[in-house]
Structure formats: structure tokens, C-alpha cells
Design an enzyme around this catalytic site. Sequence first.
Site, PDB file in Angstrom:
ATOM      1  N   ASP A  84       0.889  -1.185   0.244  1.00 48.29           N
ATOM      2  CA  ASP A  84       0.143   0.009  -0.152  1.00 48.29           C
ATOM      3  C   ASP A  84       0.752   1.260  -0.086  1.00 48.29           C
ATOM      4  OD1 ASP A  84      -2.209   1.732   0.104  1.00 48.29           O
ATOM      5  OD2 ASP A  84      -2.946   1.171   1.929  1.00 48.29           O
ATOM      6  N   ALA A  86       1.105   5.788   1.020  1.00 49.40           N
ATOM      7  CA  ALA A  86       0.763   6.370   2.186  1.00 49.40           C
ATOM      8  C   ALA A  86       1.049   7.877   1.883  1.00 49.40           C
ATOM      9  CB  ALA A  86       1.990   6.379   3.144  1.00 49.40           C
ATOM     10  N   ASP A  87       0.540   8.679   2.807  1.00 50.63           N
ATOM     11  CA  ASP A  87       0.532  10.257   2.417  1.00 50.63           C
ATOM     12  C   ASP A  87       1.627  10.899   3.101  1.00 50.63           C
ATOM     13  OD1 ASP A  87      -1.897  10.550   0.886  1.00 50.63           O
ATOM     14  OD2 ASP A  87      -2.868   9.619   2.795  1.00 50.63           O
ATOM     15  N   LYS A  97      -2.130   7.851   6.404  1.00 49.23           N
ATOM     16  CA  LYS A  97      -2.795   7.199   5.336  1.00 49.23           C
ATOM     17  C   LYS A  97      -4.356   7.687   5.305  1.00 49.23           C
ATOM     18  CE  LYS A  97      -2.187   3.228   4.317  1.00 49.23           C
ATOM     19  NZ  LYS A  97      -2.457   3.485   2.868  1.00 49.23           N
ATOM     20  N   GLY A  98      -4.950   7.542   4.255  1.00 51.16           N
ATOM     21  CA  GLY A  98      -6.376   7.895   4.313  1.00 51.16           C
ATOM     22  C   GLY A  98      -6.645   9.063   3.381  1.00 51.16           C
ATOM     23  N   GLY A  99      -5.616   9.597   2.542  1.00 52.53           N
ATOM     24  CA  GLY A  99      -5.944  10.574   1.455  1.00 52.53           C
ATOM     25  C   GLY A  99      -7.021  10.129   0.494  1.00 52.53           C
ATOM     26  N   GLY A 100      -6.933   8.897   0.296  1.00 53.34           N
ATOM     27  CA  GLY A 100      -7.942   8.094  -0.661  1.00 53.34           C
ATOM     28  C   GLY A 100      -9.217   7.849   0.165  1.00 53.34           C
ATOM     29  N   GLU A 106      -7.911  -0.301   5.094  1.00 50.31           N
ATOM     30  CA  GLU A 106      -6.553  -0.388   4.992  1.00 50.31           C
ATOM     31  C   GLU A 106      -5.621  -1.014   6.254  1.00 50.31           C
ATOM     32  OE1 GLU A 106      -5.496   2.762   1.269  1.00 50.31           O
ATOM     33  OE2 GLU A 106      -5.446   3.589   3.366  1.00 50.31           O
ATOM     34  N   LYS A 124       6.982  12.064   0.173  1.00 50.15           N
ATOM     35  CA  LYS A 124       6.112  11.784   1.462  1.00 50.15           C
ATOM     36  C   LYS A 124       6.788  11.404   2.808  1.00 50.15           C
ATOM     37  CE  LYS A 124       2.314  10.988  -1.200  1.00 50.15           C
ATOM     38  NZ  LYS A 124       1.976   9.439  -1.516  1.00 50.15           N
TER      39      LYS A 124
HETATM   40  C1  5RP Z   1      -5.799   5.957   0.590  1.00 44.46           C
HETATM   41  C2  5RP Z   1      -4.188   6.012   0.943  1.00 44.46           C
HETATM   42  C3  5RP Z   1      -3.316   6.281  -0.096  1.00 44.46           C
HETATM   43  O1  5RP Z   1      -2.389   5.126   0.387  1.00 44.46           O
HETATM   44  C4  5RP Z   1      -2.481   7.486   0.138  1.00 44.46           C
HETATM   45  O2  5RP Z   1      -3.487   8.514  -0.133  1.00 44.46           O
HETATM   46  C5  5RP Z   1      -1.259   7.767  -0.973  1.00 44.46           C
HETATM   47  O3  5RP Z   1      -2.124   7.974  -2.287  1.00 44.46           O
HETATM   48  P1  5RP Z   1      -1.234   7.947  -3.696  1.00 44.46           P
HETATM   49  O4  5RP Z   1      -0.463   6.732  -3.780  1.00 44.46           O
HETATM   50  O5  5RP Z   1      -2.174   8.326  -4.533  1.00 44.46           O
HETATM   51  O6  5RP Z   1      -0.325   9.114  -3.327  1.00 44.46           O
HETATM   52  O7  5RP Z   1      -3.874   6.096   2.374  1.00 44.46           O
HETATM   53  O8  5RP Z   1      -6.534   5.896   1.436  1.00 44.46           O
END
Ligand code: 5RP
Length: 221
Positions: A84, A86-87, A97-100, A106, A124
Amino acid sequence: MTTQDAAKRKAAEAALAYLEPGEVLGVGTGSTVNHFIDLIAEKRLQADIPGAVSSSNATTERLKKIGIRVLDLNDTGTLSIYVDGADEANAHLQLIKGGGGALTREKIIAAASRTFVCIVDESKLVGVLGKFPLPVEVIPMARSYVGRQLTALGGHPVLRDGVTTDNGNLILDVRGLDIVNPVELEARVNAIAGVVSVGLFAQRPADVLIVGGPSGTRTIK
Ligand code: 5RP
């Protein structure tokens, strides 16, 4: 492709080395993970992957499109690998995490996996977590109460506009927190009634952090 996107793809490509043929895979959400899924398809690795547990509806759709079966975590038991993004990430592999918006699923998959491989571009990496607003998933009726509690902790929560999570909940993005003790803050936010989960991954950090940059990747363990 932007430089940042190229770095995400490099990190995603390096994570392919952690695939364990024959093992069910945990898959996160976001643009970096999308590269990872695309690379599985480009390198025709689907046959090595008997199935995947997905952290979001968006990832489920993408996995199915490339022919990977999506499985219920209740049927798989412990996963060997979870990949996965991360932000934000610090040197202790603690994450925001959790930007998406997929933080709760997760977190569940990270907890249920032996090895959490986190893939990020170098933007990041931070010294202290908290520049990125901390996402908190809340039960809708608790939105206002949880907001007041987060304000009492020194944060400035803002409702993520127009967003309902895959679990039917809301997200508060909390600015203004200098997260010097991520483990403690995670526990404090988790303890607020109405919080479903907080996007701090400190009690269960990543095990491997792959950081993509212009000249390649480096791995922090
Ligand atoms: C989604 C997340 C993502 O892992 C996080 O937002 C990173 O996203 P990206 O790979 O688009 O930069 O936690 O909930």
C-alpha cells in the site's frame, strides 16, 4: 508522466520483488498502488497470485479488470504480504494514510498481514508526521462530537466535502497537529466515541518502506 508519478512507479516496481507466488496478496488504494496493479498486468504476474484482499471498491475494480480474484479477508486468514501507499512516512515507518479515504479497510488489512510493504515517492518522507491533514473516519451522527474532541486535542478538523467512505461514514481531515508521539495520539483518537479509525499507522507501522526518487529506489526496514 510527472516526475512524482515516475517515482511512484519505481517504488511500485520494486515492491514486485516481495510478491510470494501462490500467496494471497493484500492490496491498498491510491495512485502508487495503481502503478503496482498495472505492473502486475504488464509483467503478466497474475498466474502467481491466487487472489487478493482489496482495501477499496476502486482497487477491487482494478484488480478484477486484470483478472485477479478478489477474496474476503474472513476466508483468507493471515496474509503474507500487504502492499500500500501512504500520504506521509517517517523514519520509524509510521505513516499517515487515508488521503484516498480507504483508511479503515487499509488498517484492517495491515493488521492482518505479516509484512506491510509501503510504497511512496520521496515527497512523502517527513521528519515529523502531521503536515498532511490527518484523516479520521467517523460515524455520521458523531461528526460534530468527534470534531469537538479533536479540537480539544489541538487539531482543526474539517469535514471532507461530499465524501462518503466505502463503509458509509464521513471523514474529518485534521490540520494543525504536530504528531510528536504518533503511538499515543493514535490511541487517543481511537478512544473517541464515534471514531471508526484514524489514519495514523503507528501502533502497526510498515515493515518495509520503499521510497522512489529520480535516480531509483531505496528501502528502509
Ligand atoms: C488511501 C491511502 C493512500 O495510500 C494514500 O492516499 C497515498 O495515495 P497515492 O499513492 O495516490 O499518493 O492511504 O486511503
